[in-house]
Enzyme design. Sequence first.
Site, PDB file in Angstrom:
ATOM      1  CB  SER A 222     -24.749 -27.600   6.105  1.00 17.19           C
ATOM      2  OG  SER A 222     -24.062 -28.134   7.149  1.00 17.19           O
ATOM      3  CG  ASP A 446     -27.577 -34.317   8.030  1.00 21.43           C
ATOM      4  OD1 ASP A 446     -26.380 -34.425   8.358  1.00 21.43           O
ATOM      5  OD2 ASP A 446     -27.688 -33.511   7.183  1.00 21.43           O
ATOM      6  CG  HIS A 474     -24.339 -32.686   5.784  1.00 21.99           C
ATOM      7  ND1 HIS A 474     -25.322 -32.262   6.581  1.00 21.99           N
ATOM      8  CD2 HIS A 474     -23.512 -31.550   5.520  1.00 21.99           C
ATOM      9  CE1 HIS A 474     -25.123 -30.884   6.881  1.00 21.99           C
ATOM     10  NE2 HIS A 474     -23.998 -30.736   6.091  1.00 21.99           N
TER      11      HIS A 474
END
Length: 505
Positions: A222, A446, A474
């Site tokens: 991320s 995502d 995610h």
Amino acid sequence: MIAGLAAASVALSGCLYAMIPEEAAPRPSSTNAPDTEGVSADLLPFYEQTLDWTSCGSVGFDCTMVTAPLDWENPSAGEIELSVIRHQAEQTPMGSLLTNPGGPGASGVELIRDSLDFAVGSALIENYDVIGFDPRGVGESTAVTCFDAAAMDDYLYSIPASPRGSAEWEAELTERNQAFADACDANSNGILPYITTINSARDMDLIRAVLGDTQLNYLGYSYGTFLGATYAKLYPEKAGRLVLDGAIDPAVPGLEVGATQALGFESALRAYMQDCLDSGDCPFNGSVDDAMADLGALLASVDRTPLKNGDGRMLGADSLMTGIIAALYSQDSWPYLTQALDEALQGDPTTAFVLADFYNGREGNAYLDNSSEAFRAYNCMDYPVEDDPAAEAAITQKIEEGAPTIAPYWNGPDSCEVWPYPPTGTRGEITAEGAGPILVIGTTNDPATPYEWSESLADQLEEGVLITRVGEGHTGYNKGNSCVDDAVEAFLLDDVVPEDGLRCE
């Protein structure tokens, strides 16, 4: 987003994790000589430091503190401490594998200490010293400090007195943002101007060097992809095997980041809703469009008449949306979302608050970390403030058209407009020339870091290699997809570069 999803111009890219291993007896740690090649004289005292490791947590874990300059441009201006944890390789180590769970503001120490198997697969645990660290401003490192728990509750959960969208509502939220920013400045001992991704990437090179590694091997999730790409830009000659999972596009402006994420969460919400309707145990009926309309009606109802929780807190639409978003990070959380929505339809906010509290790091009447404070500190320094009414209007229209369920609860005053220090970050492509192959993993639906960002980052990087995980949720590695896992581990263990564009169904 935090604080009622009001900041459309900052990236929401946290990682949610659990799975706590059992504790066992500690064992002694090992040390390596620092790598000081090419280090300037004013930085040598930092790069030559000797680490004092102590056993911590379960067997194989040890911890230390690394001293870093507060200001990398002026190393004599002060120092900060970086908390580092290491899980020693179960075999002869190939070296260190640094990890970052995202955020910005998530604790890398906590991830490795409490959720090692979630962070990395068993093959990496066997062969690497797996390293977690709390970036500057985060957790057990020299940390951003703002509100106490009561004030944070008020900031994150209280419901504005004025009608949503009114001038008075805007003024009330701006006043809250100002109080939060003032508290951060007053309580953080002067570190706020230096809480930036560039400085954190430099810290990461320092950690690499004092661990004795000549190159950085890295797995970032991320926001950690932006940190890793920034490292490769600054230190291409030191970049070893880098894996960036759930990528942020460094070239996208902040307003566009917020819009893309809104559309991503709307798409994930529709996928959840189809699954809910197919399950036969869904509180909604009809088509996906029908169910989304009913969810919109629920949000509007809670916005008008908040639901009282057992602890006295009131669930408004912003906190309900925070709980919805928290559950959309992983398909495994969808049953909890169904439970939360079913209860909310009956006037019970219990599970919705559980989800919102989990996202905000709240447990009982306390906050387990400073992720909300650090999130704001990084983004307000990394993202230039955008003050273009025409651009803002266009973004608002894009969100309203592409994410009609989420849109009413997404935009609001930009909290970074009142941050006490001007941003120093810029937005632009990262090519990382000379860094060698870098793996970028994107998941097709995502919501937090939409797939198009992974495609874009892989294209920008001089030797970017894209791996596509087809699915929900995610990030993509260590999520049960053997195609993704095998490619990542072959790269990190054997330096086998997968075919660019590998698609993992």
